[in-house]
Design a protein around this motif. Sequence first.
Motif, short mmCIF file in Angstrom:
data_model
loop_
_atom_site.label_atom_id
_atom_site.label_comp_id
_atom_site.label_asym_id
_atom_site.label_seq_id
_atom_site.Cartn_x
_atom_site.Cartn_y
_atom_site.Cartn_z
N ALA A 1 16.92 41.69 81.43
CA ALA A 1 16.49 42.58 82.51
C ALA A 1 17.43 42.46 83.71
O ALA A 1 17.80 43.48 84.31
CB ALA A 1 15.06 42.27 82.92
N GLU A 2 17.82 41.25 84.06
CA GLU A 2 18.71 41.07 85.21
C GLU A 2 20.10 41.66 84.95
O GLU A 2 20.70 42.25 85.83
CB GLU A 2 18.80 39.60 85.59
N MET A 3 20.60 41.50 83.72
CA MET A 3 21.91 42.09 83.39
C MET A 3 21.84 43.61 83.45
O MET A 3 22.72 44.27 84.02
CB MET A 3 22.36 41.64 82.00
N GLU A 4 20.79 44.20 82.89
CA GLU A 4 20.63 45.65 82.91
C GLU A 4 20.41 46.17 84.32
O GLU A 4 20.90 47.23 84.69
CB GLU A 4 19.49 46.09 81.99
N ASP A 5 19.67 45.40 85.11
CA ASP A 5 19.43 45.78 86.50
C ASP A 5 20.76 45.82 87.27
O ASP A 5 21.03 46.76 88.02
CB ASP A 5 18.46 44.79 87.15
N TYR A 6 21.58 44.83 87.06
CA TYR A 6 22.88 44.78 87.73
C TYR A 6 23.74 45.97 87.32
O TYR A 6 24.33 46.65 88.18
CB TYR A 6 23.58 43.45 87.42
N VAL B 1 6.55 43.22 68.80
CA VAL B 1 6.71 44.66 69.01
C VAL B 1 7.31 45.01 70.37
O VAL B 1 7.82 46.11 70.56
CB VAL B 1 5.37 45.42 68.82
N PHE B 2 7.26 44.07 71.32
CA PHE B 2 7.79 44.35 72.65
C PHE B 2 8.20 43.04 73.31
O PHE B 2 7.43 42.08 73.30
CB PHE B 2 6.74 45.07 73.49
N SER B 3 9.41 43.02 73.86
CA SER B 3 9.93 41.80 74.46
C SER B 3 10.36 42.06 75.90
O SER B 3 10.93 43.11 76.20
CB SER B 3 11.13 41.30 73.65
N MET B 4 10.10 41.10 76.75
CA MET B 4 10.50 41.16 78.15
C MET B 4 11.30 39.90 78.44
O MET B 4 10.73 38.83 78.54
CB MET B 4 9.28 41.25 79.06
N GLY C 1 11.81 50.86 79.72
CA GLY C 1 11.04 49.80 79.08
C GLY C 1 11.72 48.45 79.10
O GLY C 1 11.49 47.63 78.22
N ILE C 2 12.53 48.20 80.13
CA ILE C 2 13.23 46.92 80.25
C ILE C 2 12.56 46.13 81.37
O ILE C 2 12.54 46.57 82.52
CB ILE C 2 14.73 47.13 80.55
N PHE C 3 12.02 44.98 81.00
CA PHE C 3 11.28 44.16 81.94
C PHE C 3 11.69 42.70 81.80
O PHE C 3 12.07 42.25 80.72
CB PHE C 3 9.77 44.24 81.69
N GLY C 4 11.55 41.97 82.88
CA GLY C 4 11.70 40.52 82.87
C GLY C 4 10.32 39.89 83.01
O GLY C 4 9.32 40.59 83.17
N GLU C 5 10.30 38.58 82.96
CA GLU C 5 9.02 37.87 83.10
C GLU C 5 8.31 38.24 84.40
O GLU C 5 7.10 38.42 84.42
CB GLU C 5 9.25 36.36 83.13
#
Length: 175
Positions: free
Chosen positions: A60-65, A52-55, A96-100
Motif C-alpha cells: 500500500a505504501e509503495m502504491e501510494d507513493y 480472497v483479499f489482502s491488505m 482496493g489497495i489497503f494497508g493495515e
Amino acid sequence: MKKGTRWTKIKKQVESFICEKLKNRVDFIVAVYRKAHDQTGRIYITVDKKEVFSMCTITAEMEDYKTYRKLRDEFNEYKESRELWELSQKELNKRGIFGEYEFYKSLEVYFNSHVKDCLYATDVLLNIFALLDRRVGKRSLKKFSESIKDKHEIVRYFFDLRCSVEELNFNDNDQ
C-alpha cells in the motif's frame, strides 16, 4: 477502539457481527512480521480457508507513493500537498489497495456507524464489513443489488457470497 486494543479482542468483536451462515467460513487474519525493521505486516480475509483479499502495508505504501508522484506530475505540483495525498488515498481505495492502518481505521468507523451507512459508503472495507453483517437482511441486499455493478470486484465477491448463503438470486430481470 481504544489505542492498544489487542487484535484478539477486536477480532471477537468483528466476528460477533458476521451473519450465522458465514460465521465459520470467513476469517480475518493478521500477520505481523516481527523481524521486519518496522514490524509491519498484512491483514487478509479468507473464505473457507482460501485467501480472497489482502491488505499489505508495504504494498500500500509503495502504491501510494507511485500514485502520489503521478498526481503531482499531472498537477505540476512540486511541493508536498495534503490534497494530493488525499486524492492518492482515494485512488488506492477505489483500486482496493489497503494497508493495515486503513483496515483498523475502517473497522473503527464500522464499529461507530450504522450498518446501512457502511453498506452504501465509498470505502471498500466498510462495504465488506456490512455485507458480512448479520444486521443486513434480504431486503437490504436486494436494494444494494441495484448499485453493485458500480462497486469494486471484491465488494461484488462478498455480495455474491452473502447472496449465495442466503439463497438469493438478483439477476438483471429482477431489477
